[in-house]
Design an enzyme around this catalytic site. Structure first.
Site, PDB file in Angstrom:
ATOM      1  N   SER A 580      35.767  44.545  49.898  1.00  0.00           N
ATOM      2  CA  SER A 580      37.009  43.770  49.912  1.00  0.00           C
ATOM      3  C   SER A 580      36.901  42.677  50.981  1.00  0.00           C
ATOM      4  O   SER A 580      35.996  41.858  50.904  1.00  0.00           O
ATOM      5  CB  SER A 580      38.208  44.696  50.130  1.00  0.00           C
ATOM      6  OG  SER A 580      39.409  44.053  49.783  1.00  0.00           O
ATOM      7  N   ASP A 666      38.868  44.899  38.410  1.00  0.00           N
ATOM      8  CA  ASP A 666      39.439  44.560  39.714  1.00  0.00           C
ATOM      9  C   ASP A 666      40.197  43.249  39.574  1.00  0.00           C
ATOM     10  O   ASP A 666      39.599  42.183  39.510  1.00  0.00           O
ATOM     11  CB  ASP A 666      38.320  44.415  40.754  1.00  0.00           C
ATOM     12  CG  ASP A 666      38.847  44.108  42.140  1.00  0.00           C
ATOM     13  OD1 ASP A 666      40.075  43.944  42.309  1.00  0.00           O
ATOM     14  OD2 ASP A 666      38.030  44.036  43.075  1.00  0.00           O
ATOM     15  N   HIS A 698      39.181  47.960  41.924  1.00  0.00           N
ATOM     16  CA  HIS A 698      38.771  47.629  43.289  1.00  0.00           C
ATOM     17  C   HIS A 698      38.046  48.805  43.938  1.00  0.00           C
ATOM     18  O   HIS A 698      37.378  48.645  44.947  1.00  0.00           O
ATOM     19  CB  HIS A 698      40.015  47.256  44.097  1.00  0.00           C
ATOM     20  CG  HIS A 698      39.748  46.399  45.290  1.00  0.00           C
ATOM     21  ND1 HIS A 698      39.111  45.182  45.233  1.00  0.00           N
ATOM     22  CD2 HIS A 698      40.050  46.570  46.603  1.00  0.00           C
ATOM     23  CE1 HIS A 698      39.033  44.645  46.437  1.00  0.00           C
ATOM     24  NE2 HIS A 698      39.591  45.479  47.286  1.00  0.00           N
TER      25      HIS A 698
END
Length: 722
Positions: A580, A666, A698
């Site tokens: 991320s 995602d 994600h």
């Protein structure tokens, strides 16, 4: 020469009592896993049971809880219900079949739970199972009223306000006609929303109830992670408090303004506790940060314009508390504890002296300690208590992290989940002492994975305070391999945290797991760089609008300190890994590391910030972090710096092998970001690999994908660092 041991895992024989029967579908029972050493492996990680929700009985003598097991072979999980006495005896699995059973709670001396989309009950010994609901739609969550006569039910409803329903004569059409923003959220297209219903509990059972939000196009609980904690019953069972962001489309996508509402069951009237009657939100420019908007002006903040979530009534019903963020558009603002007087409408913020987040809380029956809560400070998540005067005391002081918190119904103890870098979640009984915190006691209740952990060599965990480039002190975790030998040199990983404002506390992860990294022979350096909570609001907020500034210098300060001052760190074998925002960090460092690193791994990272601005679904995030849309000619200096320092603009300086990982579902950071980074690396002639998951978001949630992720991760590191 190291002697290799055989690690034997008896999956499912964790509980005291009758063993679980093995079956072909889910690997729970007497099946045995044999591993070739006493080091943590991906297979051992996925063999562990994962404790979920839990609740104490009314008399405080028993705790019922949920635990999940995963089958790599079947590529699926099963959720089971277990029970244990408060003294640690009688640990028994109540689920014996192959179906998942979830959401256990106590109801009139029995255990209520979900199975097959309906509510069932059973005796505490697992006998006398009965289905007590027969609703038209599946039940996705429930909460009984204190008097036991009513229940809140969560149902999903079709939602066609943003994605239009296809014509009836085209039943096989797969196209979606989108008319506004927020058509996707996290990992799915928004074609349904949850609503809470109130239903009567009768001798005939539970049937369809009344929709609290009937006719309203809003979700409750809130996507993507909200659950039953966002709804609460009053002690007299006459009202329900709920969390809702009453916005849709573009307005929803740029705002974090959720409120707490009270619904009167008798009159079916709703009252907003956060906003005055007739409140009109100031105009908001969708492509600019709300930092400077009138909605966040000091005089407007009294209207609770940020996230307000997770209401709980006081035991006497006079007050209601909730978690409250001050500013609109800022999802990482400080979570404060707000108390509202239901008679006068007065709001009182109890945790103003705590310069960090309240992550979970519970009302107390203790007159000295009004509310117990957990929060992170200096990279550990501990238990605190606060009274009406705002006097706060820390009741535990450990390197572990406490998770959710539940009151034992005798009012004198708490049930809490606890974990750290070397131990996954277990349940603990905490006996708090507000007057003398040093006398607070902690007793472990469950030992869910003891049969595995006892056979694994554990890494050593150290804290190290590192001097940053601007002269401040930064707490950095150092994780050393099992059987560590200080005279040897070890390949070393810099861990880059995501968020970007998530703590590097003593978390346990089934993917970014420090124990397995260390067990594979790596030293891990995990800094609490600029932008992380637990070090004050100033430290936290230095990252917003400055993703490539001081926080990147903090990363380099941490790895340079380790390479130059820790004799066992091999400075010629350094890697950087992250997901991320951590993946973004890796992409940025790939163009700015001055040959420090020998390889990189980026999972679900942002690569091109201009593309990210319009690709992500929650636009408030990019607005706050970047300040402006990239097309604004009058954009701020921070916005200008952000876009000019996007990692994709420095690919010409990449010179190091890189592994890119991404999930195609995602929708927070789209898979095109990872693909673009990989494509760019290969076009530059740089060694690179792309691990793409068409069916993951994600995170990586499926067992076989998880094993593939771990194997690919370590194969890449071993290739370049060993």
């Amino acid at each position: 020469m190291r002697t290799h041991k055989i690690l034997v895992i008896l999956v499912g024989l964790v509980f005291i009592g009758s063993p679980i029967k093995a079956d072909d579908e889910v690997r729970i029972g007497k099946q045995i896993i044999k591993l070739s050493s006493n080091q943590m492996t991906p297979e051992a990680l996925w063999a562990m049971g994962r404790i979920g929700g839990y609740e104490a009985s009314a008399d405080g003598r028993q705790i019922v809880y949920q635990v999940g097991y995963y089958s790599v072979k079947a590529n699926k999980s099963q959720q089971k219900i277990a029970i244990i006495n408060a003294d640690g005896t009688g640990n028994t699995t109540l689920t014996t079949g192959t179906k998942s059973e979830t959401d256990p709670t106590w109801y009139q001396g029995k255990i209520a739970f979900l199975s097959g989309g309906q509510i069932w009950t059973m005796n505490p010994d697992g006998t006398d199972r009965k289905q007590i609901s027969k609703t038209e739609k599946d039940i996705e969550g429930f909460k009984f009223s204190p008097d036991g006569k009513k229940v809140i039910l969560l149902h999903s409803l079709d939602f066609n306000d943003i994605i239009k329903k296809n014509p009836d004569d085209l039943p096989k059409a797969t196209g979606r006609l989108v008319t506004d923003l927020m058509y996707r959220h996290w990992d799915h297209y928004v074609e349904s929303i949850q609503h809470p219903f109130v239903a009567e509990v009768t001798e005939e059972g539970i049937k369809d109830g009344v929709d609290i939000l009937e006719g309203e196009p809003y979700e409750c609980p809130m996507e993507p992670f909200g659950g039953m904690e966002q709804l609460a019953w009053s002690p007299d069972s006459k009202t329900i408090a709920y969390t809702c962001r009453k916005k849709t489309g573009l307005a929803y996508s740029i705002s974090t303004d959720s409120d707490i509402y009270i619904y009167n069951i008798g009159t079916r009237e709703t009252k907003n506790l956060c906003k005055p009657v007739g409140y009109v939100e100031p105009k908001i420019e969708p492509s600019k940060t709300m930092k400077y908007h009138k909605v966040n002006a000091k005089e407007n903040l009294v209207n609770n314009v940020g996230y307000d979530t997770n209401p709980q009534f006081s035991p006497d019903g006079q007050y209601i508390a909730w978690l409250s963020m001050e500013r609109n558009g800022y999802e990482a603002d400080r979570n404060r504890l707000c108390c509202y007087n239901l008679a006068t409408g007065e709001k009182h913020y109890l945790t103003e002296s705590f310069d960090s987040n309240v992550d979970d809380y519970v009302w107390s029956d203790n007159k000295d300690a009004l509310i117990y809560f957990i929060g992170v400070w200096h990279a550990t998540e501990n238990l605190y208590a606060v009274n009406w005067k705002g006097e706060m005391k820390q009741l535990t002081d450990t390197w572990d992290d406490f998770g959710s918190i539940r009151l034992m119904n005798n009012g004198k103890q708490l049930v809490m989940e606890r974990h750290n870098y070397t131990s996954p979640a277990d349940l603990y009984i905490v006996t708090p002492n507000f007057k003398k915190p040093e006398k607070t006691t902690i007793a472990q209740l469950t030992f869910e994975n003891k049969h595995i952990l006892d056979q694994l060599a554990k890494p050593t965990i150290q804290q190290r305070w590192v001097k940053t480039s601007d002269g401040k002190e930064m707490l950095t975790w150092i994780i050393l391999p099992p059987d560590f030998d200080e005279s040897k040199k070890y390949p070393t990983l810099l861990f880059c945290e995501g968020g970007p404002q998530s703590p590097v506390s003593q978390f346990w992860s089934y993917r970014w797991n420090f124990m397995i990294m260390a067990s594979q022979g790596y030293v891990v350096v995990a800094p609490n760089r600029r932008g992380l909570p637990g070090f004050g609001q100033e430290w936290l907020e230095e990252i917003s609008g400055d993703w490539t500034g001081q926080c990147m210098k903090d990363y380099l300060a941490a790895i340079d300190d380790a390479a130059n001052n820790l004799s066992y760190v091999d400075k010629d074998k350094l890697g950087a890994v992250g997901a991320s925002f951590g993946g973004f960090s890796v992409y940025y460092l790939a163009g700015h590391h001055d040959k420090r690193f020998k390889c990189f791994i980026a999972h679900d990272g942002a690569f091109n910030l201009e593309a990210m601005y319009t690709e992500t679904e929650e636009n408030w995030f990019s607005n706050w972090e970047y300040d402006d849309a990239f097309w604004n000619k009058d954009r701020t200096a921070n916005a200008d710096k952000t876009y000019k320092n996007s990692p994709h603009l420095f690919v010409d300086q990449w010179d190091t092998p890189i592994l890119c990982i991404h999930g195609e579902k995602d929708y927070r950071i789209n898979a095109t970001q990872g693909m673009s980074a990989f494509n760019a690396a290969r076009m530059r002639g740089i060694e690179a690999e792309l691990l793409i998951f068409p069916d993951e978001n994600h995170w990586v949630l499926k067992p076989q994908n998880g094993i593939l992720w771990q194997r690919t991760f370590f194969n890449w590191l071993d290739r370049w660092l060993k």
